[in-house]
Design an enzyme around this catalytic site. Structure first.
Site, PDB file in Angstrom:
ATOM      1  N   CYS A 180     -27.936  -9.342 -16.535  1.00  0.00           N
ATOM      2  CA  CYS A 180     -27.326  -9.117 -17.843  1.00  0.00           C
ATOM      3  C   CYS A 180     -28.265  -9.597 -18.956  1.00  0.00           C
ATOM      4  CB  CYS A 180     -25.988  -9.842 -17.944  1.00  0.00           C
ATOM      5  SG  CYS A 180     -25.266  -9.764 -19.602  1.00  0.00           S
TER       6      CYS A 180
ATOM      7  N   CYS B 213     -26.244 -12.683 -20.908  1.00  0.00           N
ATOM      8  CA  CYS B 213     -25.936 -13.980 -20.313  1.00  0.00           C
ATOM      9  C   CYS B 213     -26.793 -14.269 -19.088  1.00  0.00           C
ATOM     10  CB  CYS B 213     -24.452 -14.060 -19.945  1.00  0.00           C
ATOM     11  SG  CYS B 213     -24.006 -13.077 -18.508  1.00  0.00           S
TER      12      CYS B 213
ATOM     13  N   GLY C  70       0.783  -1.225   0.000  1.00  0.00           N
ATOM     14  CA  GLY C  70       0.000   0.000   0.000  1.00  0.00           C
ATOM     15  C   GLY C  70       0.813   1.271   0.000  1.00  0.00           C
TER      16      GLY C  70
ATOM     17  N   CYS D  15     -18.885 -12.615 -19.617  1.00  0.00           N
ATOM     18  CA  CYS D  15     -20.205 -12.675 -20.238  1.00  0.00           C
ATOM     19  C   CYS D  15     -20.215 -13.731 -21.350  1.00  0.00           C
ATOM     20  CB  CYS D  15     -20.546 -11.306 -20.804  1.00  0.00           C
ATOM     21  SG  CYS D  15     -22.248 -11.122 -21.342  1.00  0.00           S
TER      22      CYS D  15
ATOM     23  N   CYS E  46     -23.072  -7.249 -18.997  1.00  0.00           N
ATOM     24  CA  CYS E  46     -21.859  -7.404 -18.196  1.00  0.00           C
ATOM     25  C   CYS E  46     -20.779  -6.455 -18.686  1.00  0.00           C
ATOM     26  CB  CYS E  46     -21.309  -8.822 -18.320  1.00  0.00           C
ATOM     27  SG  CYS E  46     -22.304 -10.089 -17.533  1.00  0.00           S
TER      28      CYS E  46
END
Lengths: 281, 364
Positions: free
Chosen positions: A242, A245, A33, A273, A267
């Site tokens: 979606c 899909c 970080g 997808c 998606c």
């Protein structure tokens, strides 16, 4: 696959530069970080278009790597294509759209829906690495705040959001604390993706070329999104699924489909997808 | 009907072809040559070399041609090439009092050793469009060499510094200078680092900042101590050789501004300096740079730091046009995901707002 472009070193950068960047990456991995300053080079692609991620990828990529590049979750947006073409030209490595097959995935604004596994490296393109930047413009000051772990100002900002709007009004680039120490900007991924960073088996590297910083989240490292006990962190949810899909658990992009403002949801992760659709048919 | 984002690769390839075609323009006309650009657009070449941080008139001209005259794009092209070049070493410090002068003026003294040389300048051209150029009719006389002998024209600043009327620049301690293109900027930034940043900084940005100091945003009273333009040899000292060798000549413009300074507890009243240096003939750039260099010394001189041009982080982080151009224009990239996230939030906030409006509207 054709070999690397004539006249340029493998991966475009010279070996000295790659070593310098790898040293910065090692330091970043050692201090999860923490933003490591590095001698960012001027790349043949514009600043702000992924030069940090490109330099990280160029420094770690080898001939046996398989590269996937996505932008907004998709392999086929112009910037993703352009970066993929760049690496094809300067390394000749195999590229893929399949998340599971890639050894290096360079991304802008998304983490793939398919869970990553050990040995994979996710390289994020970072526009502004400093999580405190909108609260304190000065780099000299924000570096001091990190040194002292003085992050109260971010908590206050989130609290003020709740006081004014009833919600934390940050939807992407949502601040996280890494390894219980450094406040980190996850790059502008939607907060939907934040939980995927937590204890991810893959190595996550972040490159900010213009701002000349590299930072990292090593595998299996704690990444906690800031929140409050009475306002726990939560991710976006859609009423829709979606349209292609039928997925109910992926990040959905809204697409306007007619002049009357009709819309559909699909998606954002095009590879996910596609595989979902193949699984159905 | 799903509007797929497929076909991006074919679109990119088609776009590249269009770039080439648009750059070439009307094919009934002869293509412009790189040599023509180098010779006839020398000021554009100078800017691209200065902000591209690479002294190579041929490559700068090539970049201008390739960029269809977009100088910031040309600077970007040159920088991207420069990155790949190996560094052999650092040249010996340039002594600009050895310059072969084409032009040299001082606004602080009526006459100076070596004299004032007006040289080539647009200052007194009166800016009337010259329609004879349109017809390509008039023959232009070839320039005769007007160079002044270098030893005859010492720098104006040196006279004042000898009398302690002008601040002495801190001595070079012999350590290798920092390289902004190899090390990240860090703060506090040394003057050498700042000058490097300004030397490659965007001329327009520095011009605006310099101008702001003249209008009261950062008090400064500059005098153009000396502006000189000409040619200077570059020497390099290979360790194995033990003596310096001449590796070529570069064209440069140097500007020294003298600014009033009333002194502080430790420093007597004297003039302070702002310094500008640019490749090629680039007076506007050199002067703007000198104004900003002086403004950035405010903190060191114990002056209040209140104006944008005096703010070191603000100036150094935003002076680079390749960085700025990239980041401003990255907004062209798709942001579907971020925007979708914001859209969802705004819709939710609006629903709650309307709910509150309806509740508070009920009693009426």
């Amino acid at each position: 696959m054709s070999g690397p472009a004539a006249g340029y070193n493998f991966g475009y950068l010279d070996e000295q530069t790659k070593r310098m960047i790898r040293r910065a990456i090692l330091k970043a991995v050692a201090i999860p970080g923490y933003q490591v300053p590095f001698g960012s080079r001027e790349m043949p692609l514009p600043y702000g278009w992924g030069t940090g991620g490109i330099q990280v990828t160029a420094s770690i990529i080898g001939e046996d790597d398989v590269l996937k590049v996505i932008d907004q979750g998709s392999d086929d947006t112009t910037n993703a294509i352009n970066i993929r073409r760049f690496f094809q030209r300067v390394t000749g490595v195999t590229t893929t759209t399949l998340t599971g097959e890639a050894t290096i995935i360079q991304t802008r604004h998304r983490i793939p829906e398919t869970p990553l596994h050990e040995g994979q490296i996710l390289v994020y393109q970072v526009p502004i690495p400093e999580p405190l930047r909108w609260l304190e413009a000065r780099e000299s000051e924000t570096r001091r705040m990190h040194a002292l772990a003085e992050y109260g100002v971010m908590r206050v900002k989130l609290y003020e959001d709740i006081a004014r709007f009833g919600h934390i009004a940050t939807t992407y680039d949502y601040p996280v604390v890494v390894n219980n120490r450094y406040l980190m900007r996850p790059s502008p991924i939607p907060k939907f993706d934040n939980p995927k960073m937590h204890r991810n088996p893959a190595l996550q590297l972040f490159g900010a070329g213009r701002e000349k910083r590299i930072y990292a989240v090593p595998p299996y490292t704690d990444v906690v999104s800031l929140d409050f006990e009475d306002h726990p962190f939560e991710v976006q949810r859609w009423d829709a699924t979606c349209s292609l899909c039928g997925s109910a658990d992926s990040f959905l992009d809204e697409v306007i489909v007619d002049d009357a403002g009709g819309r559909m949801f699909v998606c954002s992760d095009s590879e996910y997808c596609q595989r979902q659709r193949e699984a159905i048919s | 009907m799903y509007v797929a984002v497929k076909g991006g690769e074919a679109a990119i390839l088609a776009s590249l072809e269009q770039v080439d075609a648009a750059r070439r323009g009307d094919r009934a006309l002869a293509a412009i040559s790189v040599a023509q650009i180098r010779e006839q657009m020398r000021l554009a070449v100078a800017r691209v070399m200065a902000e591209g941080s690479l002294y190579d008139p041929d490559l700068a001209a090539l970049a201008i041609k390739q960029a269809a005259g977009d100088l910031i794009e040309a600077i970007f092209l040159l920088r991207a090439y420069r990155t790949t070049l190996p560094r052999f070493g650092t040249c010996s410090a340039l002594d600009t009092s050895d310059m072969l002068l084409q032009r040299r003026i001082s606004a602080t003294f009526k006459d100076i050793p070596g004299g004032q040389v007006l040289g080539s300048t647009y200052d007194y051209t009166q800016r009337l469009l010259d329609f004879t150029l349109l017809a390509e009719a008039a023959a232009v006389p070839a320039l005769e060499a007007v160079a002044v002998e270098p030893e005859a024209s010492p720098r104006v600043a040196d006279f004042l510094a000898a009398e302690e009327l002008l601040a002495r620049e801190s001595d070079d301690d012999g350590s290798p200078p920092p390289d902004l293109t190899r090390e990240p900027l860090s703060f506090p930034a040394s003057r050498a680092m700042r000058l490097q940043n300004l030397a490659r900084g965007d001329e327009g940005f520095l011009l605006g900042l310099g101008y702001s100091t003249q209008r009261g945003y950062g008090n400064s009273h500059p005098f153009a101590g000396e502006i000189r333009h000409g040619w200077l040899s570059v020497e390099y000292l290979p360790e194995e050789l033990g003596f310096a060798i001449d590796i070529g000549e570069i064209e440069i413009t140097e500007c020294e501004l003298f600014n009033q300074f009333k002194g502080s507890a430790t420093v007597p009243p004297q003039f302070t300096r702002g310094y500008g240096l640019a490749f090629g003939h680039a007076e506007r750039k050199a002067m703007a740079m000198a104004l900003v260099d002086r403004a950035l010394q405010a903190e060191e001189l114990g002056e209040p730091v209140a104006a944008p041009a005096q703010d070191i982080e603000f100036v150094l982080y935003h002076s680079d046009n390749v960085e700025a151009s990239g980041f401003v224009q990255h907004l062209k990239l798709p942001h579907y995901v971020d925007f979708q996230s914001e859209l969802e939030l705004v819709r939710r906030l609006r629903r709650e707002y309307q709910g509150r409006q309806e509740c508070s509207g009920e009693p009426e």
